[in-house]
Design a protein around this motif. Structure first.
Motif, PDB file in Angstrom:
ATOM      1  N   ALA A  77      -6.322   3.355  -4.238  1.00 14.15           N
ATOM      2  CA  ALA A  77      -5.026   2.658  -3.911  1.00 14.15           C
ATOM      3  C   ALA A  77      -5.461   1.212  -3.469  1.00 14.15           C
ATOM      4  O   ALA A  77      -4.456   0.343  -3.920  1.00 14.15           O
ATOM      5  CB  ALA A  77      -4.422   3.391  -2.823  1.00 14.15           C
TER       6      ALA A  77
ATOM      7  N   ALA B 210      -3.879  11.693  -5.484  1.00 20.15           N
ATOM      8  CA  ALA B 210      -2.935  11.340  -4.500  1.00 20.15           C
ATOM      9  C   ALA B 210      -3.582  10.990  -3.149  1.00 20.15           C
ATOM     10  O   ALA B 210      -4.307  11.863  -2.843  1.00 20.15           O
ATOM     11  CB  ALA B 210      -1.791  12.336  -4.541  1.00 20.15           C
ATOM     12  N   GLY B 211      -3.555   9.823  -2.614  1.00 21.76           N
ATOM     13  CA  GLY B 211      -3.923   9.519  -1.131  1.00 21.76           C
ATOM     14  C   GLY B 211      -5.375   9.218  -1.287  1.00 21.76           C
ATOM     15  O   GLY B 211      -5.904   8.644  -0.236  1.00 21.76           O
ATOM     16  N   ASN B 212      -6.035   9.101  -2.443  1.00 22.51           N
ATOM     17  CA  ASN B 212      -7.032   8.394  -2.451  1.00 22.51           C
ATOM     18  C   ASN B 212      -7.135   6.753  -2.337  1.00 22.51           C
ATOM     19  O   ASN B 212      -6.540   5.955  -2.972  1.00 22.51           O
ATOM     20  CB  ASN B 212      -7.791   8.579  -3.756  1.00 22.51           C
ATOM     21  CG  ASN B 212      -9.401   8.018  -4.002  1.00 22.51           C
ATOM     22  OD1 ASN B 212      -9.570   6.990  -3.941  1.00 22.51           O
ATOM     23  ND2 ASN B 212     -10.211   8.997  -4.198  1.00 22.51           N
ATOM     24  N   GLN B 213      -7.671   6.431  -1.058  1.00 19.67           N
ATOM     25  CA  GLN B 213      -7.680   5.008  -0.325  1.00 19.67           C
ATOM     26  C   GLN B 213      -8.485   4.006  -1.224  1.00 19.67           C
ATOM     27  O   GLN B 213      -8.032   3.031  -1.479  1.00 19.67           O
ATOM     28  CB  GLN B 213      -8.281   5.222   0.974  1.00 19.67           C
ATOM     29  CG  GLN B 213      -7.402   6.056   2.015  1.00 19.67           C
ATOM     30  CD  GLN B 213      -7.976   5.904   3.577  1.00 19.67           C
ATOM     31  OE1 GLN B 213      -8.845   5.159   3.889  1.00 19.67           O
ATOM     32  NE2 GLN B 213      -7.198   6.891   4.214  1.00 19.67           N
TER      33      GLN B 213
ATOM     34  N   LEU C  34       0.840   6.965  -6.502  1.00 17.75           N
ATOM     35  CA  LEU C  34      -0.343   7.996  -6.876  1.00 17.75           C
ATOM     36  C   LEU C  34       0.083   9.331  -6.615  1.00 17.75           C
ATOM     37  O   LEU C  34      -0.680  10.386  -6.730  1.00 17.75           O
ATOM     38  CB  LEU C  34      -1.620   7.505  -5.952  1.00 17.75           C
ATOM     39  CG  LEU C  34      -2.364   6.098  -6.164  1.00 17.75           C
ATOM     40  CD1 LEU C  34      -3.506   6.031  -5.346  1.00 17.75           C
ATOM     41  CD2 LEU C  34      -2.838   6.796  -7.750  1.00 17.75           C
ATOM     42  N   SER C  35       1.259   9.532  -5.867  1.00 21.87           N
ATOM     43  CA  SER C  35       1.567  10.950  -5.370  1.00 21.87           C
ATOM     44  C   SER C  35       2.366  11.632  -6.587  1.00 21.87           C
ATOM     45  O   SER C  35       2.762  12.596  -6.426  1.00 21.87           O
ATOM     46  CB  SER C  35       2.769  10.661  -4.334  1.00 21.87           C
ATOM     47  OG  SER C  35       1.810  10.458  -2.985  1.00 21.87           O
TER      48      SER C  35
ATOM     49  N   GLN D   5       0.781   4.163  -2.889  1.00 15.90           N
ATOM     50  CA  GLN D   5       0.399   5.383  -2.557  1.00 15.90           C
ATOM     51  C   GLN D   5       1.592   6.466  -3.153  1.00 15.90           C
ATOM     52  O   GLN D   5       1.375   7.523  -3.591  1.00 15.90           O
ATOM     53  CB  GLN D   5       0.315   5.486  -1.005  1.00 15.90           C
ATOM     54  CG  GLN D   5      -0.832   5.009  -0.537  1.00 15.90           C
ATOM     55  CD  GLN D   5      -2.344   6.068  -0.951  1.00 15.90           C
ATOM     56  OE1 GLN D   5      -2.364   6.751  -1.772  1.00 15.90           O
ATOM     57  NE2 GLN D   5      -3.277   5.760  -0.118  1.00 15.90           N
TER      58      GLN D   5
ATOM     59  N   ILE E  87       0.906  -1.194   0.004  1.00 19.21           N
ATOM     60  CA  ILE E  87      -0.135  -0.013  -0.029  1.00 19.21           C
ATOM     61  C   ILE E  87       0.911   1.284  -0.075  1.00 19.21           C
ATOM     62  O   ILE E  87       0.684   2.266  -0.557  1.00 19.21           O
ATOM     63  CB  ILE E  87      -0.977  -0.116   1.274  1.00 19.21           C
ATOM     64  CG1 ILE E  87      -2.106   1.027   0.752  1.00 19.21           C
ATOM     65  CG2 ILE E  87      -0.481   0.367   2.437  1.00 19.21           C
ATOM     66  CD1 ILE E  87      -2.886   0.870  -0.214  1.00 19.21           C
ATOM     67  N   GLU E  88       2.002   1.011   0.665  1.00 21.53           N
ATOM     68  CA  GLU E  88       3.011   2.512   0.677  1.00 21.53           C
ATOM     69  C   GLU E  88       3.559   2.554  -0.791  1.00 21.53           C
ATOM     70  O   GLU E  88       3.717   3.830  -1.152  1.00 21.53           O
ATOM     71  CB  GLU E  88       4.060   2.279   1.691  1.00 21.53           C
ATOM     72  CG  GLU E  88       3.292   1.975   3.173  1.00 21.53           C
ATOM     73  CD  GLU E  88       3.030   0.812   3.573  1.00 21.53           C
ATOM     74  OE1 GLU E  88       2.495   0.556   4.579  1.00 21.53           O
ATOM     75  OE2 GLU E  88       3.161  -0.374   2.586  1.00 21.53           O
TER      76      GLU E  88
END
Length: 502
Positions: free
Chosen positions: A473, A467-470, A457-458, A454, A450-451
């Motif tokens: 992700a 970015a940061g959309n759970q 996505l950044s 993310q 997940i890291e």
């Protein structure tokens, strides 16, 4: 073998369509920046139909922005080239019909003659300047659409107005010269796969013009027109085998024919500053608002084309027809359109989405085109925001899942590793290639987590506010783990069983 040109075109086989008008009487009405295969198989073909009907005002000056190869091939041919429309008969046997296009009157290579490009834009007879420069040719931020004044080509053009490198710089300095001479306004028309492409072009031109002279920007804004348009025809890259086959059929040598499918679509807003050809003779639809057509095409055609390309390239399926012939991929692409893309589209009167979907799958299956998945996979950082992420944003905003859309994005991320499942290495052809491949190696190259997702996505130039959309992700992580662990075919089976992104 003789070369195709004005002297030999009359002796071609009777089955080959060729110009019946007097090319010597043809005036230049259009300057086209980016005279690649797509433009020659699409806009030039529609323009040829208008010219053939007797309107000789619309000859084309084609401008190559980087390389001289098109000029070097076509100039000895007096600008003539062959359009080969290819499909298959009911038994699956490839067939083609040939047309020699005569609309191109002259060719320029911008790096060799930038002043000539500006003069062509400024010429009194020029009425339209059109562009097919691909998404990256707008020197903009794909996530926001804003012109990047720090882009190397834009910075160069502002410092060297006599020798611009970018299409935007050429347009603005050509318009400046034109207006100084009192030759009147133009229509500037994008034919690239960008949402609201006319508005993106207008924004870039006016931002650049403001940096040159605010008064120039005001005049362009007041006098010029920037219609939006949607273009659609599959045009694969011409190979040496294609050149040989077309030349044999002609009985003379054509150094740079272009290929296309029978399908043709072009919806353009009827907003022109100084007239236009009657492109309806070539199959064009003039519309009040191109946005619904743009969205339909970008999401249904381009979005699925990119998804198919990354999955196909990673699996070693080298061409679109071979990829779509794989049952799990065909099932996925059809469901991607039906279940995730179509619900985000506006109603278009008279459009049967089920028929559109079936027709698109048939177009992908055309064995006569041999459209390479690696060609479609180019420039992913520029394409994903336009082709996939709009659909993703709409679905996420509505609280809807995105397992199939996420698989297309995950396939692009997976593609950044630079080697397919058969062990074949390939170059990442993308303006952000260095940054993206380094980011991949630091993150997903160490295994999907997940890291890592993310962190990908950044990357703001592609994903912007995602970015940061759970939710996204999580869907990406599911797809990436499956691609990295089980490969493309098993991942397609999993998504078709509803096991990804849950």
């Amino acid at each position: 073998m003789n070369r195709l040109n004005d002297h030999t075109v009359g002796a071609l086989p009777a089955a080959v369509t060729r110009p019946a008008y007097d090319r010597r009487a043809l005036n230049t009405g259009i300057v086209h920046l980016g005279i690649g295969a797509f433009m020659r198989a699409h806009m030039a073909a529609a323009t040829e139909a208008a010219i053939a009907a007797g309107d000789l005002r619309w000859g084309i000056v084609g401008v190559s922005l980087r390389q001289p190869d098109t000029r070097d091939a076509l100039q000895p041919q007096d600008g003539l080239y062959t359009l080969a429309i290819r499909d298959a008969d009911a038994q699956g046997r490839p067939r083609q019909r040939l047309q020699v296009i005569g609309a191109v009157r002259a060719l320029l290579v911008a790096p060799e003659n930038p002043a000539g490009v500006l003069e062509a834009i400024a010429a009194a007879d020029t009425r339209i300047v059109s562009l097919t420069v691909t998404e990256k040719g707008y020197c903009h931020d794909p996530a926001t659409g804003a012109l990047r004044l720090d882009h190397p080509d834009i910075a160069n053009d502002l410092a060297h107005p006599q020798a611009p490198r970018s299409a935007i710089g050429m347009l603005v300095f050509g318009l400046q010269l034109r207006l100084e001479r009192g030759h009147g306004p133009l229509t500037l028309m994008s034919l690239d796969n960008l949402p609201a492409n006319g508005r993106v072009l207008r924004g870039a031109v006016l931002r650049f013009a403001e940096a040159v002279d605010p008064a120039l920007a005001q005049r362009i804004a007041a006098d010029c027109r920037f219609p939006c348009s949607m273009v659609d025809r599959i045009v694969p890259r011409t190979t040496d085998a294609d050149r040989a086959a077309v030349s044999e059929a002609l009985g003379c040598e054509d150094r740079w024919p272009v290929l296309g499918e029978p399908f043709f679509d072009w919806a353009v807003e009827d907003d022109f500053a100084a007239g236009r050809p009657d492109w309806t003779l070539g199959g064009v639809r003039f519309v009040a608002d191109a946005e619904p057509f743009e969205r339909l095409k970008l999401r249904m055609v381009n979005g699925t084309h990119s998804s198919l390309a990354y999955l196909g390239a990673m699996a070693g399926w080298q061409t679109v027809d071979k990829a779509i012939a794989q049952a799990p991929l065909r099932e996925h692409i059809e469901a991607l359109m039906r279940d995730e893309i179509e619900p985000t589209l506006a109603d278009l009167p008279g459009l049967d989405l089920a028929a559109y979907r079936a027709n698109l799958l048939a177009r992908y299956a055309n064995p006569a085109l041999a459209h390479r998945t690696q060609q479609i996979a180019m420039d992913g950082s520029q394409k994903l925001p336009q082709r996939l992420l709009g659909t993703v944003r709409d679905r996420l905003a509505a609280g809807l899942p995105v397992p199939r859309m996420a698989l297309g994005i995950a396939a692009w991320m997976h593609y950044l590793r630079g080697v397919d499942e058969l062990g074949n290495a390939y170059a990442i052809d993308d303006p952000h290639a260095a940054d993206l491949t380094a980011l991949y190696q630091r993150t997903l190259g160490q295994g999907a987590s997940i890291e890592a997702v993310q962190a990908m996505l950044s990357y703001a130039p592609v994903f912007g506010d995602l970015a940061g959309n759970q939710a996204l992700a999580a869907a990406l992580l599911s797809a990436l783990r499956s691609l990295q662990t089980h490969g493309v075919r098993a991942t397609l089976d999993a998504v078709n069983r509803g096991e990804l992104g849950a």
